[in-house]
Every structure is written in structure tokens, then in C-alpha cells.
Motif scaffolding. Structure first.
Motif, PDB file in Angstrom:
ATOM      1  N   TYR A   1       2.426   9.367  -5.774  1.00 30.08           N
ATOM      2  CA  TYR A   1       2.966  10.684  -5.456  1.00 30.08           C
ATOM      3  C   TYR A   1       4.020  11.095  -6.475  1.00 30.08           C
ATOM      4  N   LEU A   2       4.897  10.132  -6.850  1.00 28.33           N
ATOM      5  CA  LEU A   2       5.937  10.424  -7.839  1.00 28.33           C
ATOM      6  C   LEU A   2       5.333  10.713  -9.210  1.00 28.33           C
ATOM      7  N   VAL A   3       4.272   9.993  -9.540  1.00 24.88           N
ATOM      8  CA  VAL A   3       3.595  10.239 -10.821  1.00 24.88           C
ATOM      9  C   VAL A   3       2.996  11.645 -10.836  1.00 24.88           C
ATOM     10  N   ASN A   4       2.408  12.062  -9.697  1.00 26.30           N
ATOM     11  CA  ASN A   4       1.831  13.408  -9.610  1.00 26.30           C
ATOM     12  C   ASN A   4       2.905  14.486  -9.777  1.00 26.30           C
ATOM     13  N   ILE A   5       4.045  14.254  -9.129  1.00 27.81           N
ATOM     14  CA  ILE A   5       5.148  15.218  -9.259  1.00 27.81           C
ATOM     15  C   ILE A   5       5.624  15.285 -10.702  1.00 27.81           C
TER      16      ILE A   5
ATOM     17  N   PHE B   1       0.828  -1.201   0.000  1.00 32.03           N
ATOM     18  CA  PHE B   1       0.000   0.000   0.000  1.00 32.03           C
ATOM     19  C   PHE B   1       0.867   1.257   0.000  1.00 32.03           C
ATOM     20  N   ILE B   2       1.900   1.253   0.849  1.00 30.20           N
ATOM     21  CA  ILE B   2       2.810   2.402   0.924  1.00 30.20           C
ATOM     22  C   ILE B   2       3.548   2.578  -0.389  1.00 30.20           C
ATOM     23  N   GLY B   3       3.942   1.420  -1.001  1.00 25.21           N
ATOM     24  CA  GLY B   3       4.642   1.486  -2.288  1.00 25.21           C
ATOM     25  C   GLY B   3       3.778   2.108  -3.367  1.00 25.21           C
ATOM     26  N   ASN B   4       2.500   1.717  -3.396  1.00 22.63           N
ATOM     27  CA  ASN B   4       1.574   2.292  -4.388  1.00 22.63           C
ATOM     28  C   ASN B   4       1.353   3.778  -4.140  1.00 22.63           C
TER      29      ASN B   4
END
Length: 504
Positions: free
Chosen positions: A17-21, A9-12
Motif C-alpha cells: 500500500y505504501l509503495v502504491n502511494i 501477511f499484514i506487513g506485506n
């Protein structure tokens, strides 16, 4: 029942978050591409104009007053003066410290900053934007920084960062971009403190233009609150940095606060700055405000609000004077004043956009202002270059005399001291304007540190030491009294282990 591990879950979540950035960075990249494409002719026109009027400064290698210390000592003097942003930019763009490169990068950053101020307003024609940008970048205050060693690039990149920070706040209110705007604003303000008032001025320009376009008071207030919040955070961080890395405000900046102890005089002088300084633009601004209030806005509330915004704009332009309680800020610290004329003319242009005759009158007025400002810049830069060449001639002459009479000074056998100052810089093209009239031999009433550092740049051995001025004794002063002044052959003499050069 399907069970998901906490680690997955944390990995997803991290991946999302990285995709949003990544998407946000892509948006910024696309915005920059659109900005360049939509403003290419404005940028080219402004860059060519700036290079034309600043060509003397750009294509001559010289050092301005104070530059000699930075050239020899590096960036530690910038920490002393709390210029942390310039130190950061120095290490990120080390090539930008050199002459010609520094000025070209600085001018380019200045043009992009000016264009970015009003780039998002599609209802303003490109012709009006070009007029605004060219008027802004030819304001003479910018030329006061360009002759300082490598300050052109780093100060104007900081100027660009401040305006970019505001545009980010306005368009992308999310944590990564709030953080980015804080960083950019910190770098900009700590590169040159005058950028504080630039941020407030650009904020007010955008709020006024937004209100003219949409009449939305709620959006205006929301933007102001966001902007001032980020500015406050950045300023607090800057003050913390000052106390951590520079042990508090040094004499250089503390002397600027409350410069005049006659408080009533200072209050009246600051009011005079706000109301009367550059009176032509203030009169035009008053007329523009009246025109908008009577013919643009219908409700009493909108009229009052526009008047308040206009007053806030003037306060923003002079906010550094108000904050420091100082009515005597030098020309090179008046970045925000550069926005006054271009913005007032832009407001007039927007109001009379359908009136061809008035528009052409504004073109003529703007062109006249640019020509006058350009002539002012060229005159000042010509004056300084001639004065600088005189300083070089005198330096080479004194260096040759010292080496001829006392060659052991080359091996640091003797100390060196300059006594008095040399009032020689009186050529026909001399301009009495701030640092443009300054000479290394007259600044500070004669300063051995300054003169010796300048001579070392020109070829004097770096091992040559200065004599400690605090160790003057009566016998030495009596000896100096018997010496003739420069350029007499005996104006350079040896006293003990000290070579004395008497300038006056």
C-alpha cells in the motif's frame, strides 16, 4: 507446506500500500514537472501581465475595508465568517499574509490555476491557451479581493486548490486521490465560498472540451457524477465544520441567502443574469453553439447533448446566485464569471483553427479585452490608493489633535468615540465601484470600531478603548449637538471620561 504468519501477511500488505502511494505521489510530481515545462511561456506571459496591471496594488502597503479587524484580531474573525480554509492556509503559509508577498503569491496561484484549467488538452495550441489564461487572470473581479489584508494569497491559493481538485478527480480516481481532492476542495470552498461555482464552471469547461475532442457522452456523464459526488461530500463537511466551530451560519453569510424577499423579482433577475449579463459574450456563445451544432456534430443526439452542455455551463457560471437565491452578489464574489469570456473565445478559436483570418481577429479581440480590463484594474487601484492616503492624512491629524488636547488618552484614561461620518473621498480619480470608493471614515455610515482599529494600525496606542455606542444618553447627545464638525478645532472634546470626535 509453507505457512505464512498473519503478521507477515499484514506487513506485506501495508508495504504494498505504501509503495502504491509512493508511486502515485511520483506520478503527481512528474505531472507537475511536465505541466511547468509545457506551459512555461504561458505562465511567464500571464505572470508578467498580471504584475504589470496590478503593480499599484502589489507595491503599495495599505489596508482595505475590513482589513483593520483581521490585522489586529488575527484569524478569529475568519472563523466567525466560516473561512476555515483561509485559517488553515494562514498557519501553513504565515508569511503570505504580508503586503507585496501576499499579492505576488496570489497572482502566481491565480495564473497556475488558470493554466491548469485547460492544460491537458494537446489539441489546443499554446497560443490559444495563452490567450485564454491572460483573458481570465485580467478579469476585474479578482482585483476586488487584492486590497484586503492578506486575502490575495489565501483566496487565490484556495482558487488553485479547487481547480487542482477537479483535475485530480479527472485523472486519478483512487481512494488516496479522492481523499486528497476532498481535502483540497474543502480548503478551497471554505477559503472563499465563491469557489463553489468555480469548481462547477471548470467541470463544465472540461466536459465540453472533452466532448468536442472525443464525442463520448458516457465519459462525460461519468466525470460529472464523480465530480459532483466529491463536491457534495466536501460541501457537507464544510457545513458540519460551520456548525461545530462557528455555531452555525452567522449573520455575515445568512444575510446573503434570499437577499431579496420579492421572489419573482429575484427569479427574473437571476434569469437576466444568465441570459443578458455580459451580453456580448452571450451573443458570441450563441453563435458558437450554432456553429458547432451545424458543422461539428453530425448526429441529432450529439447536437442536443451539446446544447444541453452549453446551458449547463451557463448555469454553472451563475450557480452561486442560484444556490443562494441571490441576484445581488458583489463583484468580488463572481469568480466564475471570469471564465465566461475566455472560454467562449477559446471555443471560437478551436472551431476556426484552420482559418488564419478569423484567428487573427480573435487575437485582436482578446488583446482589446485584456487592455480594457487592465485599464479598469489600474483605474480602480489608483482610486483606492489616493483615497487611502487621504484617510491616512486625516487619521494622523486627528491622532495629533487628541494627543495634544488630552495626552492621558495614551494611557487609556479616556474612552474614544467617533460620531457621524466623513464624506471626503471625492478626488478627481475616484471610481464609484464597490469597495474601491470606500473610506474608513464613511463606511457603515461611520463606525467607531473600524476607525479606531485603523488608527491603531497607524500608531494610536493599542490601549485606547472605545466608548460603548449603546450607552449614548440624552445629555451626551445634547452635548454633541453643540459641537462643531471636523476639521474645526473644537470638533474633538472631552465629555466625562470620553473623547468625542464629531465628524458630521
Amino acid at each position: 507446506m509453507i505457512k505464512y504468519s498473519k503478521k507477515k501477511f499484514i506487513g506485506n500488505k501495508k508495504k504494498k500500500y505504501l509503495v502504491n502511494i509512493n508511486n502515485e505521489i511520483l506520478c503527481l510530481t512528474n505531472y507537475f514537472k511536465r505541466f511547468c515545462a509545457n506551459n512555461i511561456y504561458i505562465i511567464l506571459t500571464a505572470v508578467i501581465t498580471a504584475i504589470l496591471f496590478n503593480s499599484i496594488d502589489i507595491f503599495t502597503v495599505k489596508f482595505g475595508i475590513d482589513s483593520e479587524f483581521y490585522a489586529i484580531n488575527g484569524m478569529k474573525d475568519y472563523v466567525r465568517t466560516n473561512r476555515f480554509g483561509s485559517v488553515f492556509l494562514y498557519y501553513v503559509f504565515p508569511f503570505a499574509k504580508y503586503h507585496i508577498i501576499s499579492q505576488l503569491i496570489g497572482i502566481t496561484a491565480l495564473v497556475f490555476a488558470a493554466a491548469l484549467t485547460i492544460a491537458n488538452y494537446k489539441y489546443i495550441s499554446n497560443t490559444a491557451k495563452c490567450m485564454y489564461v491572460v483573458m481570465l487572470i485580467t478579469y476585474p473581479c479578482f482585483s476586488y479581493l487584492q486590497y484586503f489584508y492578506f486575502q490575495s494569497a489565501y483566496n487565490f491559493i484556495g482558487f488553485l486548490f479547487v481547480i487542482a481538485a477537479f483535475q485530480i478527480i479527472k485523472s486519478r480516481w483512487s481512494f488516496p486521490f479522492i481523499f486528497l481532492s476532498i481535502v483540497l476542495l474543502f480548503i478551497g470552498i471554505s477559503s472563499y465560498q465563491a469557489n463553489f461555482s468555480v469548481f462547477l464552471t471548470v467541470m463544465m469547461i472540461n466536459i465540453i472540451l472533452d466532448f468536442i475532442n472525443r464525442n463520448n457522452i458516457k465519459d462525460n456523464v461519468n466525470l460529472a457524477v464523480k465530480s459532483i459526488t466529491v463536491l457534495t461530500i466536501s460541501t457537507i463537511i464544510y457545513i458540519i465544520f460551520i456548525y461545530i466551530f462557528a455555531a452555525g451560519f452567522g449573520e455575515y453569510h445568512s444575510n446573503m441567502i434570499g437577499w431579496n424577499t420579492d421572489y419573482m423579482h429575484t427569479i427574473l433577475s437571476i434569469m437576466k443574469l444568465i441570459l443578458i449579463n455580459e451580453i456580448t459574450y452571450k451573443i458570441i456563445f450563441f453563435i458558437v453553439v450554432c456553429l458547432y451544432c451545424f458543422f461539428k456534430f453530425n448526429s441529432f443526439k450529439d447536437r442536443i447533448y451539446f446544447i444541453v452542455l452549453s446551458i449547463m455551463f451557463l448555469l454553472a457560471v451563475y450557480s452561486l446566485n442560484i444556490l443562494l437565491f441571490n441576484d445581488l452578489l458583489v463583484m468580488r464574489a463572481r469568480f466564475s464569471s471570469a471564465f465566461l469570456g475566455p472560454f467562449v473565445i477559446l471555443l471560437m478559436y478551436i472551431f476556426f483553427e484552420k482559418n488564419t483570418f478569423i484567428k487573427y481577429l480573435l487575437y485582436v479581440f482578446a488583446f482589446s479585452v485584456v487592455i480594457i480590463n487592465g485599464s479598469n484594474i489600474v483605474e480602480k487601484q489608483s482610486s483606492y490608493v489616493i483615497g487611502y492616503e487621504q484617510d491616512k492624512m486625516i487619521s494622523f491629524d486627528i491622532i495629533n489633535r487628541i494627543y495634544s488636547k488630552y495626552p492621558d488618552v495614551y494611557d487609556a484614561k479616556y474612552n474614544v468615540i467617533f460620531y457621524g461620518n466623513l464624506q471626503h473621498n471625492n478626488h478627481p480619480l475616484r471610481v464609484s465601484s464597490d469597495m474601491f470608493q470606500a473610506s474608513f471614515y464613511s463606511a457603515d455610515g461611520g463606525n467607531t470600531d473600524r476607525i479606531l482599529s485603523f488608527m491603531k494600525i497607524l500608531g494610536l496606542n493599542m490601549n485606547v478603548n472605545k466608548y460603548d455606542i449603546d450607552r449614548y444618553d440624552k445629555d451626551m447627545l445634547d452635548f454633541i449637538d453643540t459641537m462643531p464638525v471636523y476639521p474645526h478645532n473644537n470638533s474633538i472634546q472631552l465629555y466625562g471620561n470620553t473623547v468625542i470626535i464629531k465628524l458630521r
